[in-house]
Design an enzyme around this catalytic site. Sequence first.
Site, PDB file in Angstrom:
ATOM      1  N   LYS A  35       1.279   4.055  -3.050  1.00  0.00           N
ATOM      2  CA  LYS A  35       0.919   5.478  -2.888  1.00  0.00           C
ATOM      3  C   LYS A  35       2.130   6.363  -3.203  1.00  0.00           C
ATOM      4  CE  LYS A  35      -2.667   6.839  -1.792  1.00  0.00           C
ATOM      5  NZ  LYS A  35      -3.876   7.058  -2.628  1.00  0.00           N
ATOM      6  N   TYR A  38       0.824  -1.224   0.000  1.00  0.00           N
ATOM      7  CA  TYR A  38       0.000   0.000   0.000  1.00  0.00           C
ATOM      8  C   TYR A  38       0.859   1.277   0.000  1.00  0.00           C
ATOM      9  CZ  TYR A  38      -3.153   3.711   1.420  1.00  0.00           C
ATOM     10  OH  TYR A  38      -3.828   4.914   1.485  1.00  0.00           O
TER      11      TYR A  38
HETATM   12  N1  LIG Z   1      -8.734   6.224   4.901  1.00  0.00           N
HETATM   13  C1  LIG Z   1      -7.644   6.853   5.262  1.00  0.00           C
HETATM   14  O1  LIG Z   1      -7.341   6.975   6.462  1.00  0.00           O
HETATM   15  C2  LIG Z   1      -6.745   7.454   4.226  1.00  0.00           C
HETATM   16  C3  LIG Z   1      -6.997   7.348   2.878  1.00  0.00           C
HETATM   17  N2  LIG Z   1      -6.137   7.937   1.970  1.00  0.00           N
HETATM   18  C4  LIG Z   1      -6.391   7.868   0.535  1.00  0.00           C
HETATM   19  O2  LIG Z   1      -7.650   8.463   0.278  1.00  0.00           O
HETATM   20  C5  LIG Z   1      -8.259   7.846  -0.852  1.00  0.00           C
HETATM   21  C6  LIG Z   1      -9.659   7.421  -0.479  1.00  0.00           C
HETATM   22  O3  LIG Z   1      -9.568   6.499   0.579  1.00  0.00           O
HETATM   23  P1  LIG Z   1     -10.850   5.993   1.364  1.00  0.00           P
HETATM   24  O4  LIG Z   1     -11.991   6.864   1.058  1.00  0.00           O
HETATM   25  O5  LIG Z   1     -10.450   5.784   2.758  1.00  0.00           O
HETATM   26  O6  LIG Z   1     -11.033   4.566   0.697  1.00  0.00           O
HETATM   27  P2  LIG Z   1     -12.349   3.874   0.157  1.00  0.00           P
HETATM   28  O7  LIG Z   1     -12.001   2.463  -0.095  1.00  0.00           O
HETATM   29  O8  LIG Z   1     -13.505   4.148   1.046  1.00  0.00           O
HETATM   30  O9  LIG Z   1     -12.596   4.638  -1.205  1.00  0.00           O
HETATM   31  C7  LIG Z   1     -11.911   4.335  -2.367  1.00  0.00           C
HETATM   32  C8  LIG Z   1     -12.902   4.343  -3.517  1.00  0.00           C
HETATM   33  O10 LIG Z   1     -12.177   4.023  -4.708  1.00  0.00           O
HETATM   34  C9  LIG Z   1     -12.961   3.113  -5.450  1.00  0.00           C
HETATM   35  N3  LIG Z   1     -12.119   2.273  -6.273  1.00  0.00           N
HETATM   36  C10 LIG Z   1     -11.297   1.287  -5.871  1.00  0.00           C
HETATM   37  N4  LIG Z   1     -10.747   0.700  -6.924  1.00  0.00           N
HETATM   38  C11 LIG Z   1     -11.221   1.326  -8.024  1.00  0.00           C
HETATM   39  C12 LIG Z   1     -11.028   1.168  -9.406  1.00  0.00           C
HETATM   40  N5  LIG Z   1     -10.244   0.209  -9.894  1.00  0.00           N
HETATM   41  N6  LIG Z   1     -11.662   2.002 -10.236  1.00  0.00           N
HETATM   42  C13 LIG Z   1     -12.488   2.954  -9.758  1.00  0.00           C
HETATM   43  N7  LIG Z   1     -12.728   3.152  -8.473  1.00  0.00           N
HETATM   44  C14 LIG Z   1     -12.095   2.338  -7.612  1.00  0.00           C
HETATM   45  C15 LIG Z   1     -13.694   2.266  -4.417  1.00  0.00           C
HETATM   46  O11 LIG Z   1     -14.833   1.652  -4.981  1.00  0.00           O
HETATM   47  C16 LIG Z   1     -14.000   3.293  -3.355  1.00  0.00           C
HETATM   48  O12 LIG Z   1     -15.266   3.849  -3.547  1.00  0.00           O
HETATM   49  C17 LIG Z   1      -7.356   6.683  -1.257  1.00  0.00           C
HETATM   50  O13 LIG Z   1      -6.609   7.055  -2.370  1.00  0.00           O
HETATM   51  C18 LIG Z   1      -6.468   6.479  -0.051  1.00  0.00           C
HETATM   52  O14 LIG Z   1      -5.213   5.978  -0.416  1.00  0.00           O
HETATM   53  C19 LIG Z   1      -5.067   8.645   2.391  1.00  0.00           C
HETATM   54  C20 LIG Z   1      -4.775   8.767   3.707  1.00  0.00           C
HETATM   55  C21 LIG Z   1      -5.585   8.189   4.733  1.00  0.00           C
HETATM   56  C1  LIG Z   2      -2.634  -3.170  17.078  1.00  0.00           C
HETATM   57  C2  LIG Z   2      -4.124  -2.969  16.977  1.00  0.00           C
HETATM   58  C3  LIG Z   2      -4.725  -3.162  18.337  1.00  0.00           C
HETATM   59  O1  LIG Z   2      -5.855  -2.467  18.676  1.00  0.00           O
HETATM   60  C4  LIG Z   2      -4.439  -1.624  16.408  1.00  0.00           C
HETATM   61  C5  LIG Z   2      -4.342  -1.644  14.902  1.00  0.00           C
HETATM   62  C6  LIG Z   2      -4.693  -0.296  14.358  1.00  0.00           C
HETATM   63  C7  LIG Z   2      -4.401  -0.242  12.859  1.00  0.00           C
HETATM   64  C8  LIG Z   2      -5.412  -1.090  12.157  1.00  0.00           C
HETATM   65  C9  LIG Z   2      -4.409   1.211  12.404  1.00  0.00           C
HETATM   66  C10 LIG Z   2      -3.344   2.022  13.146  1.00  0.00           C
HETATM   67  C11 LIG Z   2      -2.884   3.125  12.203  1.00  0.00           C
HETATM   68  C12 LIG Z   2      -3.789   2.996  11.004  1.00  0.00           C
HETATM   69  C13 LIG Z   2      -3.292   3.551   9.662  1.00  0.00           C
HETATM   70  C14 LIG Z   2      -2.953   5.029   9.773  1.00  0.00           C
HETATM   71  O2  LIG Z   2      -4.045   5.769  10.243  1.00  0.00           O
HETATM   72  C15 LIG Z   2      -2.497   5.587   8.436  1.00  0.00           C
HETATM   73  C16 LIG Z   2      -3.246   5.155   7.240  1.00  0.00           C
HETATM   74  C17 LIG Z   2      -3.188   5.917   6.112  1.00  0.00           C
HETATM   75  C18 LIG Z   2      -3.748   5.502   4.895  1.00  0.00           C
HETATM   76  O3  LIG Z   2      -3.483   6.072   3.857  1.00  0.00           O
HETATM   77  C19 LIG Z   2      -4.620   4.319   4.851  1.00  0.00           C
HETATM   78  C20 LIG Z   2      -5.007   3.799   6.192  1.00  0.00           C
HETATM   79  C21 LIG Z   2      -3.860   3.806   7.207  1.00  0.00           C
HETATM   80  C22 LIG Z   2      -2.768   2.860   6.681  1.00  0.00           C
HETATM   81  C23 LIG Z   2      -4.392   3.362   8.592  1.00  0.00           C
HETATM   82  C24 LIG Z   2      -4.826   1.870   8.537  1.00  0.00           C
HETATM   83  C25 LIG Z   2      -5.179   1.304   9.905  1.00  0.00           C
HETATM   84  C26 LIG Z   2      -4.057   1.491  10.920  1.00  0.00           C
HETATM   85  C27 LIG Z   2      -2.841   0.684  10.507  1.00  0.00           C
END
Ligand SMILES: NC(=O)C1=CN([C@@H]2O[C@H](COP(=O)(O)OP(=O)(O)OC[C@H]3O[C@@H](n4cnc5c(N)ncnc54)[C@H](O)[C@@H]3O)[C@@H](O)[C@H]2O)C=CC1
Ligand SMILES: C[C@@H](CO)CCC[C@@H](C)[C@H]1CC[C@H]2[C@@H]3[C@H](O)CC4=CC(=O)CC[C@]4(C)[C@H]3CC[C@]12C
Length: 422
Positions: free
Chosen positions: A216, A212
């Site tokens: 990214k 992952y």
């Molecule tokens: N959730 C988090 O804590 C973080 C997320 N991100 C980034 O933010 C973005 C959104 O993440 P989330 O909303 O959390 O994930 P999510 O899984 O909820 O949303 C991702 C969306 O992309 C779509 N998708 C996946 N594969 C696809 C494909 N082949 N073609 C078209 N659409 C596709 C999925 O259907 C989904 O709706 C991602 O790029 C992720 O890397 C960055 C930092 C933290």
């Molecule tokens: C050891 C476990 C006992 O409770 C706790 C495990 C927690 C983990 C699942 C999360 C801890 C940190 C999270 C990640 C972090 O917030 C940064 C992220 C950024 C992204 O772009 C995608 C998600 C994630 C990797 C996020 C995923 C879940 C954790 C590893």
Amino acid sequence: MLTVAASRNRSAPWPPALSLRASGQQTLLRVTGDWGRWQLATQVNQGLFPQLDMAGSEQAQKLVYLVTGGCGFLGEHVVRMLLQHEPRLRELRVFDLHLGPWLEELKTGPVQVTAIQGDVTQAHEVAAAVAGAHVVIHTAGLVDVFGRTSPETIHKVNVQGTQNVIEACVQTGTRFLVYTSSMEVVGPNIKGHPFYRGNEDTPYEAVHKHPYPCSKALAEQLVLEANGRKVCGGLPLVTCALRPTGIYGEGHQIMRDFYRQGLRMGGRLFRAIPASVEHGRVYVGNVAWMHVLVARELERRAALMGGQVYFCYDHSPYKSYEDFNMEFLGPCGLQLLGTRPLLPYWLLVLLAALNALLQWLLRPRLLSAPMLNPYTLAVANTTFTVSTDKAQRHFGYKPLFSWEESRTRTILWVQTTEGSAR
Ligand SMILES: NC(=O)C1=CN([C@@H]2O[C@H](COP(=O)(O)OP(=O)(O)OC[C@H]3O[C@@H](n4cnc5c(N)ncnc54)[C@H](O)[C@@H]3O)[C@@H](O)[C@H]2O)C=CC1
Ligand SMILES: C[C@@H](CO)CCC[C@@H](C)[C@H]1CC[C@H]2[C@@H]3[C@H](O)CC4=CC(=O)CC[C@]4(C)[C@H]3CC[C@]12C
């Protein structure tokens, strides 16, 4: 008028030739064939023909945005935020592998919401969706740190998918691309080095092994390197990347999983990570707001913002991952037991390794993947916090939601989606 027709009726048969006139008088451009039509739309969109933009006094609503991954956790917030806070929007294209039923309710508003079911790994599908858009916000991605998906698939979606988006912008003449990157492109690294109150310029040894963060980091690099490339029509592409830390808020799947786990264990969660390990977290509404602002300012401040990265931040407190989650799960009736981790760290390492081994042995039969594995343990156990004002300096970002509001909204969401544990 012509721009509208071109971008809304992509599949309709076109006349072989097209003449463009402003105010019905002077011929500005004559084009033939499909490709010429898209170029024409682009040139009009890019403001090369201000007479046309003004025509019909449609000045206020003229922009076409595309949000990839628009039905995901973050994507849905970006879509809703754009509809609320981007008055210049004429059409909003929502591109996702899986379209959400909630999109239907948005179709009755003043902005044309176009739902496009598509796959970012399919270059032709991406190009068709991008054509005629002014701005692309590329949030689509595979977020998998639990080993549910193969590394190849993660690479294909996150890296090849991003390359397809860039090429589509270049081919169709879309000039502004905002990429949702991640703090994970920086760290935490596999050595467990803390990143304490760091900013975009803080030196850090970024070493990626997990698919992952690797994907990214590669995708972010592609986006930044594409800044300045000439798009169809000859103007430069302007790109930038936003790096959210761990996002929380309405729709956060991992928060829901923790809540369900707590309910199964009689309302209790057990501390696994020392409270002193701090994590940067950011509210989804503020991350969405940053995307809207960046997209808006990218044209005006292209020289400053093009090719830049911005951490996403707000006023959420620095806490351990588990203590932070308790800000929401506590009011929903859960308790976090222990002021220190209940299990010694070496035992957690062993359990994480065992999980990884089992996952490998049982693949591809394993249906659900455990949250604990060597990678998630390392991330959870390493301090990674951000302190920066770059977004404010470059494009005037201030969080739209205070910490109190973010907290309240998230608690309400947990309570209403799952019911209370009390
Ligand atoms: N959730 C988090 O804590 C973080 C997320 N991100 C980034 O933010 C973005 C959104 O993440 P989330 O909303 O959390 O994930 P999510 O899984 O909820 O949303 C991702 C969306 O992309 C779509 N998708 C996946 N594969 C696809 C494909 N082949 N073609 C078209 N659409 C596709 C999925 O259907 C989904 O709706 C991602 O790029 C992720 O890397 C960055 C930092 C933290
Ligand atoms: C050891 C476990 C006992 O409770 C706790 C495990 C927690 C983990 C699942 C999360 C801890 C940190 C999270 C990640 C972090 O917030 C940064 C992220 C950024 C992204 O772009 C995608 C998600 C994630 C990797 C996020 C995923 C879940 C954790 C590893």
